[in-house]
Write an enzyme that holds these catalytic residues in place. Structure first.
Site, PDB file in Angstrom:
ATOM      1  N   ASP A  47       0.820  -1.212   0.000  1.00 22.24           N
ATOM      2  CA  ASP A  47       0.000   0.000   0.000  1.00 22.24           C
ATOM      3  C   ASP A  47       0.857   1.266   0.000  1.00 22.24           C
ATOM      4  O   ASP A  47       0.397   2.345   0.378  1.00 22.24           O
ATOM      5  CB  ASP A  47      -0.956   0.003   1.196  1.00 22.24           C
ATOM      6  CG  ASP A  47      -0.227  -0.042   2.534  1.00 22.24           C
ATOM      7  OD1 ASP A  47       1.000  -0.289   2.525  1.00 22.24           O
ATOM      8  OD2 ASP A  47      -0.875   0.163   3.574  1.00 22.24           O
TER       9      ASP A  47
ATOM     10  N   HIS B 183      20.665   0.499 -20.263  1.00 17.26           N
ATOM     11  CA  HIS B 183      19.814   0.998 -19.188  1.00 17.26           C
ATOM     12  C   HIS B 183      20.238   0.394 -17.848  1.00 17.26           C
ATOM     13  O   HIS B 183      19.410  -0.071 -17.070  1.00 17.26           O
ATOM     14  CB  HIS B 183      18.342   0.701 -19.488  1.00 17.26           C
ATOM     15  CG  HIS B 183      17.808   1.497 -20.641  1.00 17.26           C
ATOM     16  ND1 HIS B 183      16.653   1.160 -21.316  1.00 17.26           N
ATOM     17  CD2 HIS B 183      18.277   2.620 -21.245  1.00 17.26           C
ATOM     18  CE1 HIS B 183      16.430   2.041 -22.289  1.00 17.26           C
ATOM     19  NE2 HIS B 183      17.415   2.922 -22.258  1.00 17.26           N
TER      20      HIS B 183
ATOM     21  N   ASP C 180      24.576   8.878 -17.368  1.00 11.80           N
ATOM     22  CA  ASP C 180      23.403   9.328 -18.136  1.00 11.80           C
ATOM     23  C   ASP C 180      22.370   9.765 -17.102  1.00 11.80           C
ATOM     24  O   ASP C 180      21.719   8.927 -16.469  1.00 11.80           O
ATOM     25  CB  ASP C 180      22.881   8.179 -19.006  1.00 11.80           C
ATOM     26  CG  ASP C 180      21.758   8.613 -19.946  1.00 11.80           C
ATOM     27  OD1 ASP C 180      21.120   9.649 -19.686  1.00 11.80           O
ATOM     28  OD2 ASP C 180      21.511   7.901 -20.937  1.00 11.80           O
TER      29      ASP C 180
ATOM     30  N   ASP D 167      18.479  15.758 -20.227  1.00  9.50           N
ATOM     31  CA  ASP D 167      18.939  14.385 -20.483  1.00  9.50           C
ATOM     32  C   ASP D 167      20.364  14.479 -21.026  1.00  9.50           C
ATOM     33  O   ASP D 167      20.570  14.828 -22.179  1.00  9.50           O
ATOM     34  CB  ASP D 167      18.001  13.721 -21.488  1.00  9.50           C
ATOM     35  CG  ASP D 167      18.307  12.250 -21.711  1.00  9.50           C
ATOM     36  OD1 ASP D 167      19.283  11.750 -21.129  1.00  9.50           O
ATOM     37  OD2 ASP D 167      17.565  11.608 -22.484  1.00  9.50           O
TER      38      ASP D 167
ATOM     39  N   HIS E 279      21.054   1.466 -30.853  1.00 13.50           N
ATOM     40  CA  HIS E 279      19.926   2.363 -30.600  1.00 13.50           C
ATOM     41  C   HIS E 279      19.937   3.531 -31.576  1.00 13.50           C
ATOM     42  O   HIS E 279      20.882   3.728 -32.332  1.00 13.50           O
ATOM     43  CB  HIS E 279      19.937   2.864 -29.145  1.00 13.50           C
ATOM     44  CG  HIS E 279      21.170   3.621 -28.747  1.00 13.50           C
ATOM     45  ND1 HIS E 279      21.381   4.944 -29.072  1.00 13.50           N
ATOM     46  CD2 HIS E 279      22.255   3.240 -28.023  1.00 13.50           C
ATOM     47  CE1 HIS E 279      22.524   5.351 -28.567  1.00 13.50           C
ATOM     48  NE2 HIS E 279      23.093   4.331 -27.930  1.00 13.50           N
TER      49      HIS E 279
ATOM     50  N   HIS F 252      16.092  11.507 -29.444  1.00 10.37           N
ATOM     51  CA  HIS F 252      14.641  11.517 -29.275  1.00 10.37           C
ATOM     52  C   HIS F 252      14.215  12.936 -28.927  1.00 10.37           C
ATOM     53  O   HIS F 252      15.014  13.776 -28.529  1.00 10.37           O
ATOM     54  CB  HIS F 252      14.224  10.543 -28.165  1.00 10.37           C
ATOM     55  CG  HIS F 252      14.976  10.724 -26.872  1.00 10.37           C
ATOM     56  ND1 HIS F 252      14.670  11.710 -25.957  1.00 10.37           N
ATOM     57  CD2 HIS F 252      16.049  10.061 -26.359  1.00 10.37           C
ATOM     58  CE1 HIS F 252      15.502  11.631 -24.926  1.00 10.37           C
ATOM     59  NE2 HIS F 252      16.357  10.644 -25.153  1.00 10.37           N
TER      60      HIS F 252
ATOM     61  N   HIS G 155      11.370  10.974 -23.216  1.00 11.68           N
ATOM     62  CA  HIS G 155      11.118  10.594 -24.605  1.00 11.68           C
ATOM     63  C   HIS G 155       9.800  11.284 -24.962  1.00 11.68           C
ATOM     64  O   HIS G 155       8.725  10.713 -24.813  1.00 11.68           O
ATOM     65  CB  HIS G 155      11.047   9.078 -24.761  1.00 11.68           C
ATOM     66  CG  HIS G 155      12.388   8.423 -24.651  1.00 11.68           C
ATOM     67  ND1 HIS G 155      12.906   7.613 -25.624  1.00 11.68           N
ATOM     68  CD2 HIS G 155      13.343   8.483 -23.687  1.00 11.68           C
ATOM     69  CE1 HIS G 155      14.118   7.186 -25.260  1.00 11.68           C
ATOM     70  NE2 HIS G 155      14.400   7.702 -24.085  1.00 11.68           N
TER      71      HIS G 155
ATOM     72  N   GLU H  82      22.681  11.538 -29.331  1.00 13.05           N
ATOM     73  CA  GLU H  82      23.397  10.653 -28.413  1.00 13.05           C
ATOM     74  C   GLU H  82      23.918   9.376 -29.077  1.00 13.05           C
ATOM     75  O   GLU H  82      23.466   8.281 -28.758  1.00 13.05           O
ATOM     76  CB  GLU H  82      22.489  10.281 -27.239  1.00 13.05           C
ATOM     77  CG  GLU H  82      21.101   9.785 -27.629  1.00 13.05           C
ATOM     78  CD  GLU H  82      20.292   9.322 -26.428  1.00 13.05           C
ATOM     79  OE1 GLU H  82      20.835   8.553 -25.613  1.00 13.05           O
ATOM     80  OE2 GLU H  82      19.133   9.724 -26.316  1.00 13.05           O
TER      81      GLU H  82
ATOM     82  N   TYR I 270      29.341   0.312 -27.955  1.00 15.75           N
ATOM     83  CA  TYR I 270      29.309  -0.580 -26.796  1.00 15.75           C
ATOM     84  C   TYR I 270      29.892  -1.930 -27.219  1.00 15.75           C
ATOM     85  O   TYR I 270      29.313  -2.620 -28.067  1.00 15.75           O
ATOM     86  CB  TYR I 270      27.869  -0.757 -26.301  1.00 15.75           C
ATOM     87  CG  TYR I 270      27.115   0.546 -26.225  1.00 15.75           C
ATOM     88  CD1 TYR I 270      27.137   1.336 -25.070  1.00 15.75           C
ATOM     89  CD2 TYR I 270      26.391   1.016 -27.324  1.00 15.75           C
ATOM     90  CE1 TYR I 270      26.465   2.543 -25.018  1.00 15.75           C
ATOM     91  CE2 TYR I 270      25.712   2.218 -27.275  1.00 15.75           C
ATOM     92  CZ  TYR I 270      25.752   2.985 -26.123  1.00 15.75           C
ATOM     93  OH  TYR I 270      25.086   4.176 -26.081  1.00 15.75           O
TER      94      TYR I 270
ATOM     95  N   ARG J  26      28.963   6.681 -24.561  1.00 14.39           N
ATOM     96  CA  ARG J  26      27.851   7.442 -25.123  1.00 14.39           C
ATOM     97  C   ARG J  26      28.063   8.907 -24.769  1.00 14.39           C
ATOM     98  O   ARG J  26      28.505   9.221 -23.659  1.00 14.39           O
ATOM     99  CB  ARG J  26      26.510   6.945 -24.591  1.00 14.39           C
ATOM    100  CG  ARG J  26      25.310   7.641 -25.191  1.00 14.39           C
ATOM    101  CD  ARG J  26      23.996   6.900 -24.917  1.00 14.39           C
ATOM    102  NE  ARG J  26      23.639   6.791 -23.509  1.00 14.39           N
ATOM    103  CZ  ARG J  26      23.711   5.666 -22.807  1.00 14.39           C
ATOM    104  NH1 ARG J  26      24.172   4.550 -23.368  1.00 14.39           N
ATOM    105  NH2 ARG J  26      23.372   5.634 -21.536  1.00 14.39           N
TER     106      ARG J  26
ATOM    107  N   GLU K 213      25.836  12.479 -25.007  1.00 12.85           N
ATOM    108  CA  GLU K 213      24.481  12.960 -25.287  1.00 12.85           C
ATOM    109  C   GLU K 213      24.338  14.425 -24.887  1.00 12.85           C
ATOM    110  O   GLU K 213      24.684  14.811 -23.771  1.00 12.85           O
ATOM    111  CB  GLU K 213      23.466  12.125 -24.511  1.00 12.85           C
ATOM    112  CG  GLU K 213      22.027  12.572 -24.680  1.00 12.85           C
ATOM    113  CD  GLU K 213      21.068  11.740 -23.861  1.00 12.85           C
ATOM    114  OE1 GLU K 213      19.872  11.706 -24.192  1.00 12.85           O
ATOM    115  OE2 GLU K 213      21.528  11.108 -22.880  1.00 12.85           O
TER     116      GLU K 213
END
Length: 435
Positions: A36, A240, A257, A268, A347, A351, A358, A382, A386, A410, A412
């Protein structure tokens, strides 16, 4: 801040687009963390964009054809006993005055009152969302009105998503929205610059995260715009990654990031740097390649260019670089067309950015026509590379030498389309290298 006059102008713009239709927007549902205990409430972005109202259990109805009530709110009524437990409610009377609605009703009167805002509409605009019960409520009203159309001669014969209209509206940012985004960016820039000095071998990723998010909050932000990624070593190859629990070591790259949310508008930013202050040779080579791709992609952000030019430019630079390093081989056009680079870059290059990280916005019209860039759109750029220990090349491509493995990079930035080109809003965080 966004003034009431701007919210009103947005509703009027929506009314001009829906004609004789009625648009319905549902507030966000509270999200349960466990049992809850709920997460902090975050309003639905479309609902907030049109109303500025930041409470749950609310519905906005936009009915330009109605003689008196073109903007109607349904909200939770004042209830002292419940407010003691769950917080202040604006209530019916104050909501009408504060939010400029023509009429406000308690939310428990929705079933009774809603039909009179639908019966003369020729179409219902409503995006079917995650609230299945409310979806069923709207569909039931629509079905009943269609069943009695032959008797009344009026009523909605179609149900259409609000997405197409709202995405087009939200893509272009107003001066007030840009001011909010600049504040989110300014806080984020300071946080990134701080943790670049703070991050040292021996510290844990979560310590860096705590420093970032401390600055987000102490500077007036709502907190992180999304779960902060603080990825050192091989974790930088996980797009992520959010565990943020590894102890950083000498020689690691650190990919951060993270961005601040300020008044629901978001920044971002991603930066990747060596926590010891000096790149290893392979790290430097790949970093310079990603930076080259990003700068080339940013140069494509200008009015009249299409959205896909940004990604296509970054991909070509990355593929050329990977071919020069012997990590890809063959005909460059074939590699790009068949996406043989995807083990290294999986990727898109960015965006839209705004109320959502996004953000709402159309990327293409049909399969072939890409969105044309326009002034006052904001997007991220970005690119990345990898190469994890598990990365496997596409069949027929070269094997990956171990010296490249475990490197994730990366870079960005948040970029505003201007009248003549673009402005990199996040330029205050360095990305140039000295070693």
């Amino acid at each position: 801040m966004i003034l009431p006059t701007e919210y009103k102008a947005r509703r009027e713009q929506l009314m001009s687009k829906i004609g004789n239709g009625t648009a319905i927007f549902r507030s966000a549902l509270p999200a349960v963390m466990h049992h809850d205990v709920e997460y902090n409430f975050r309003q639905d972005s479309d609902f907030f964009y049109l109303t500025g109202f930041n409470e749950a259990e609310a519905v906005a109805v936009i009915a330009p054809h109605h003689a008196e009530h073109k903007f109607v709110l349904f909200v939770q009524p004042k209830d002292w006993e419940k407010e003691v437990w769950t917080g202040y409610r604006t209530g019916v009377e104050v909501a009408k005055e504060k939010y400029g609605a023509d009429e406000v009703f308690p939310i428990n009167e929705l079933e009774e009152k809603l039909p009179k805002y639908l019966e003369k509409a020729d179409r219902i605009y409503y995006h079917v969302g995650r609230d299945r019960n409310f979806n069923n409520t709207i569909i039931s009203h629509w079905q009943r009105l269609m069943a009695t159309f032959h008797k009344r001669g009026t009523g909605p014969m179609a149900l259409e998503s609000t997405n197409r209209i709202m995405q087009a509206m939200r893509m272009i940012k107003s001066p007030a929205e840009l001011a909010m985004m600049r504040q989110a960016v300014a806080i984020s820039v300071d946080a990134h610059n701080h943790v670049r000095e703070f991050a040292k071998p021996g510290r844990y990723e979560y310590e860096v995260q705590a420093e970032l998010e401390h600055i987000f909050r102490i500077r007036g932000g709502l907190g992180p715009a999304y779960p902060s990624i603080v990825a050192s070593g091989g974790n930088s190859c996980i797009l992520h990654y959010v565990e943020n629990n590894r102890q950083m070591e000498d020689g690691d790259l650190l990919l951060i990031d993270a961005g601040c949310s300020y008044g629901y508008y978001n920044a971002d930013i991603t930066r990747t740097f060596p926590i010891s202050g000096k790149f290893k040779p392979e790290q430097k080579i790949l970093y310079e390649l990603v930076l080259k791709a990003q700068l080339a992609a940013i140069a494509q952000v200008k009015p009249g260019n299409t959205y896909n030019q940004i990604h296509d430019t970054a991909v070509r630079v990355l593929v050329e670089g990977l071919m020069n390093l012997g990590l890809l081989a063959g005909d460059i056009e074939e590699i790009i067309k068949e996406e043989k680079y995807k083990p290294f870059y999986m990727h898109r290059t960015g965006h839209w950015l705004g109320l959502d990280v996004h953000d709402a916005g159309i990327y293409r019209h049909g399969a072939e026509i890409w969105q044309t860039l326009q002034p006052n759109q904001v997007l991220t750029v970005e690119p990345g590379l990898y190469i994890s220990p598990e990365t496997k090349p596409v069949e027929g491509q070269p094997e990956i030498p171990d010296r490249w493995r475990g490197i994730g990079i990366r870079i960005e930035d948040d970029v505003l389309v201007t009248e003549s080109g673009c402005e990199v809003l996040t330029a205050g965080v360095t990305k140039l290298i000295e070693s």
